[in-house]
Design a protein around this motif. Structure first.
Motif, short mmCIF file in Angstrom:
data_model
loop_
_atom_site.label_atom_id
_atom_site.label_comp_id
_atom_site.label_asym_id
_atom_site.label_seq_id
_atom_site.Cartn_x
_atom_site.Cartn_y
_atom_site.Cartn_z
N SER A 163 1.05 7.07 8.43
CA SER A 163 1.40 6.44 6.88
C SER A 163 1.97 4.91 7.37
CB SER A 163 2.82 7.23 6.46
OG SER A 163 2.99 6.25 5.44
N HIS A 164 1.57 4.10 6.45
CA HIS A 164 2.20 2.69 6.81
C HIS A 164 3.47 2.81 6.75
CE1 HIS A 164 -2.17 2.18 5.49
NE2 HIS A 164 -1.91 1.04 6.12
N GLY A 165 4.09 3.53 5.68
CA GLY A 165 5.50 3.84 5.82
C GLY A 165 6.28 2.31 5.24
N TYR A 183 2.00 -3.53 6.55
CA TYR A 183 1.32 -3.34 7.88
C TYR A 183 -0.06 -2.89 7.72
CZ TYR A 183 6.34 -2.58 7.62
OH TYR A 183 7.84 -3.08 7.25
#
Lengths: 162, 752
Positions: free
Chosen positions: B345-347, B401
């Motif tokens: 996940s980009h998170g 990101y």
């Protein structure tokens, strides 16, 4: 219900259902930007504010539980023209990348410095554990807290000397 | 018949539409651009043009820079601030070449009505392409100012000099301000390619760590993020979706929903549904009630098993990447290995958010997307509006990101606002929606066969990489969730890989090392089990992990130092310099074992083989009973060409290093046959304060006068590789499948 609480030293009265999280009242009713929605689950700390001097997750704090209580948000620590010691330390260390977590970081750190103005590295890390940063700014945040601690130390030193 | 973009909408409550409307002329920007759009490397518009790629479609100087009569400069860039500090760095570039103090320069970023379309802010392109274009534009403006000042000062142009204060001085000491000169001058002229740039020896702004423009506001609670915007009359929306992609949710009847207290409007079109309220908490509350409905998977089950099991069973297209054949001595050592990484996940700490307003037939969208011009294209297509009726403005969000939910939420908000003209609508995705629906960083697998000869020269390098797409960035409605959900849906396009040299799953699969025999092949899986798209460094993360892990495995087999093996196979001087500078600073050559479960590792790459060079060195210890790794020391050396803001570079490299350690040791999207099961920070843990390295240092090599090289993604691959190498050094066990999680380590180490 109507809730009367003290936010950054000012009495504020809001009307909201008692289950409304403090975060939504701060952001939407009181138009304070700093506390952020991150997870709504108390897992990331982006929403951290002080309630009666203690760091809390405002996303999990129902407004109904804040009657007559003291809330401090990042806005209560200083302004761009006159930043607080910790805010200035974050600027000096350039301790942000995206900065979304930073308001919560500063409020979490402030609650440590309020209790212990000279924390060790290990104490800082342990205390900051609830707050997430995705950009990898952790070291700068730690440095900023230490810088603020040093400023507080020198101020106290001066105070003792006078 | 209903128009294709029609929404069935109910409004229980009409209030007077206040709201903002800003309609700008879009003249001159409507044609699609061809330069650095997307994740690929730009190819240039005209081969004859010597202008930098981003200047070619927008050669007029006033598209980039304007100077007001008071002598203040306004700079326009299509690039956007993502938390990487680009706004500050680009302002420095402009201030330097204009030879003005930075405080007299302001910057306008990604806005379809005001800035050039420089494509995505991605792929570490912003300095390399955006910075280079802006720099030349500014140098052109400085030259024009100087030229126009000559007759005003009644002197020869050759004797004039700029002072750094926004003035031009004659040899006799008389001077004139830029404002007065600019008032006589049109900047609607085309940039020239051969204008002299300011030289490093005289730099006043570039090369200095100018403090970030955005930090004071962010540490004091200013309106800094899109989440902080409040427009008059703004409504709050929540989109109603099943828990994760690939599923549908059964909703109660419209009548039942419309009876819910606090609802302003229910917006529905096909599988798209959203609730809109005056108060945000009401929208959350109603959303939660609706999510209590049944949800089920639409199509076939998600395959389970190892990443290799899953990926190698899927249809793939084969692309040869590198084939080199030379006669060599006979091989004496043969190693083969398989490496893998899971879906990530980009998170982003702040889930995706967008604001949209439909007014007077025109739509305005505020978005934190990396591609603000694509936000406009997508919305225009989705709503059947002409592009000149859609204005998209970038506003900062949390760090992304890569392609997280930003583009999806912008399209969602556009669809909702289009149905509720007159009032701005703010849509905030919830944490669990981001985890459930954002495109993921693709899971990948590689297989390497390498051989050494008796002199420890690598004589064989066979490399295969399997990967789903790393680039499904939307350019029309067929690339966003809402486009797939509306009644007259826009079916998703066929996914295609990014060609080399950038590559996607193939990025950095071709080793920079000089190897006499190479057979590198990319197996592109057009359709993986999850939605996937760009995440910081794309396929370079696993490719560098694999190459650099295998180099250590070979060095170990040969009994030689891993740095020696690398240097023995590296001919690029700058790559060698970065490795050696990093080794020197870290004390690699003098490192000493400090007992069991303690070790050292390194990893190197030049990002995309055309961006920044980065070498990472780690010293770690492992607690075998828990599997926890402590990174005692991390040291990165980086060469990103001319450095505009050294502190900004260090911040990016250090941040990338910590993020890569998080990917490598903690992260994996979990799933079952029905859906992704990571939905919060407990089911998708990332590094916290207790887990980050004890010490981190970043050394930025001075490369005065060299072109800018993108640096933001440079430390991702080398760091994960260095960690795996240090772990092998510390434990004697080679871990090849990420995440190298505490649980995985504990199980392996307990057996030792």
């Amino acid at each position: 219900m109507t809730v009367s609480l003290i936010v950054n030293g000012q009495r504020r009265t809001v009307s909201a259902t008692p289950d409304t999280p403090l975060l939504y009242v701060l952001r939407d009713d009181l138009e304070l930007n700093a506390a952020k929605y991150g997870c709504g689950l108390g897992q990331c700390g982006a929403c951290t504010v002080h309630l009666d001097g203690k760091a809390v997750f405002s996303c999990l704090t129902p407004i109904g539980a804040t009657q007559e209580r003291q809330v401090t948000t990042l806005e209560g620590l200083g302004t761009q023209a006159q930043p607080g010691i910790l805010q200035q330390a974050f600027i000096d260390e350039q301790a942000a990348q995206c900065g979304y977590c930073i308001a919560g970081m500063i409020m979490r750190a402030q609650s440590l410095l309020d209790r212990n103005p000279a924390p060790s590295d290990a104490e800082i890390r342990r205390h900051m554990q609830p707050n997430l940063c995705r950009c990898g700014t952790h070291h700068r945040i730690i440095r900023a807290i230490k810088r603020a601690s040093a400023v507080l130390g020198s101020q106290n030193g001066k105070g003792d000397a006078s | 018949m209903m128009p294709s973009n029609a929404l069935t909408t109910t409004r229980r409550n009409f209030l007077g539409g206040a709201g903002l409307l800003v309609a700008f002329s879009l003249a001159g920007l409507s044609s699609a651009r061809a330069a650095a759009t997307g994740e690929a490397e730009p190819e240039g518009v005209g081969a004859s043009s010597a202008l930098p790629d981003d200047l070619q479609p927008f050669p007029y100087l006033d598209a980039w820079i304007r100077i007001d009569p008071a002598g203040r400069a306004q700079v326009f860039t299509g690039k956007v601030e993502l938390g990487q500090g680009i706004m500050t760095a680009l302002l420095q570039v402009a201030a330097e070449e204009l030879d003005m103090p930075p405080h007299l320069v302001s910057i306008v970023t990604g806005d379809t009505a005001r800035t050039p379309d420089e494509g995505l802010t991605a792929a570490s392109h912003s300095m390399q392409y955006g910075g280079t274009a802006l720099r030349l534009a500014a140098a052109n403006v400085r030259m024009l100012l100087q030229r126009a000042a000559a007759p005003m000062l009644d002197t020869d142009e050759a004797g004039l000099e700029t002072t750094g204060e926004g003035t031009i001085r004659a040899p006799d000491g008389r001077s004139i301000g830029y404002g007065a000169v600019a008032a006589t001058l049109s900047l609607h002229v085309q940039a020239q390619a051969d204008v002299p740039l300011r030289q490093p020896a005289t730099f006043r702004t570039m090369g200095k760590s100018l403090p970030r423009l955005d930090i004071p506001g962010k540490v004091t609670g200013a309106v800094s993020f899109i989440q902080d915007m409040r427009l008059p009359g703004m409504l709050h929306a929540r989109v109603i979706r099943a828990p994760a992609e690939g599923m549908t949710l059964t909703l109660p009847s419209r009548t039942e929903i419309e009876a819910m207290p606090g609802l302003y409007a229910f917006v529905q079109d096909g599988d798209f549904a959203a609730v809109v309220c005056e108060r945000e908490w009401d929208a959350v509350r109603i959303m939660r009630q609706l999510l209590a409905g049944q949800s089920k998977r639409k199509n076939g089950a998600i395959p389970t098993g190892t990443i290799a099991d899953i990926l190698k069973a899927l249809p793939a297209q084969d692309y040869p990447i590198e084939k080199v054949a030379h006669p060599t001595a006979a091989a004496t050592t043969r190693l083969s290995a398989r490496y893998a990484r899971p879906w990530y996940s980009h998170g982003s700490i702040g889930p995706s958010c967008a604001i949209a307003e439909m007014k007077g037939g025109e739509l305005t969208i505020w978005s934190h997307s990396q591609g603000i011009f694509d936000v406009r294209r997508v919305a225009a297509n989705l709503l059947d509006l002409s592009e000149d009726k859609v204005h998209a403005i970038h506003v900062q969000g949390a760090g992304c990101y890569g392609q997280n939910g930003a583009d999806d939420v912008a399209a969602d908000a556009a669809l909702i606002a289009h149905a509720l003209p007159g009032r701005p609508v703010r849509l905030q995705w919830m944490r669990e929606q981001e985890f459930g629906w954002e495109p993921l960083g693709a899971g990948m697998v590689t297989e390497v066969v390498a051989e050494l000869d008796a002199d420890n020269r690598i004589v064989t390098w066979n490399y295969d990489v399997w990967s789903p797409p790393h680039n499904t960035r939307p350019t029309s409605a067929n690339g966003v969730l809402a486009g797939w959900e509306v009644t007259h849906a826009f079916p998703p396009p066929e996914n295609v890989p990014i060609p080399m040299p950038a590559g996607d799953g193939s990025r950095n699969s071709n080793p920079l090392y000089a190897l006499p025999n190479m057979d590198v092949n990319f197996h592109f899986i057009p359709k993986g089990p999850f939605r996937s798209s760009a995440m910081r460094s794309l396929g370079a993360h696993l490719n560098v992990f694999s190459i650099e892990s295998m180099f250590d495995e070979l060095a170990n087999a040969a009994g030689i130092d891993p740095l020696t093996l690398r240097l023995d196979h590296m001919s690029e001087p700058r790559a060698r310099a970065v490795m050696m500078a990093g080794a020197e600073a870290f004390g690699w050559q003098t490192r000493r074992p400090k007992g069991k479960f303690h070790g050292y590792g390194m990893g190197f790459a030049r990002y995309k083989n055309l961006g920044a060079y980065c070498c990472v060195f780690l010293e770690i210890s492992v607690e075998p009973n828990t599997g926890f790794i402590t990174v005692q020391r991390a040291r990165a050396a980086v060469d990103c060409g001319e450095v505009v803001n050294p502190d900004g570079v260090r911040n990016q490299v250090e941040g990338g290093l910590i993020q890569s350690l998080s990917w490598c040791t903690r992260e994996a999207i979990t799933h079952d046959a029905e859906r992704r099961t990571s939905f919060d920070w407990s089911s998708y843990p990332i590094l916290r304060f207790a887990d980050v390295p004890v010490e981190i240092d970043v050394d930025v090599l001075p490369r005065l006068g060299e072109p800018f090289l993108g640096v933001a993604e440079a430390s991702q691959g080398p760091t994960s590789a260095a960690l795996a190498n240090a772990l092998a050094d510390a434990t004697g066990v080679r871990f090849r499948e990420m995440p190298l999680s505490p649980e995985k380590l504990r199980r392996a180490l307990i057996a030792l």
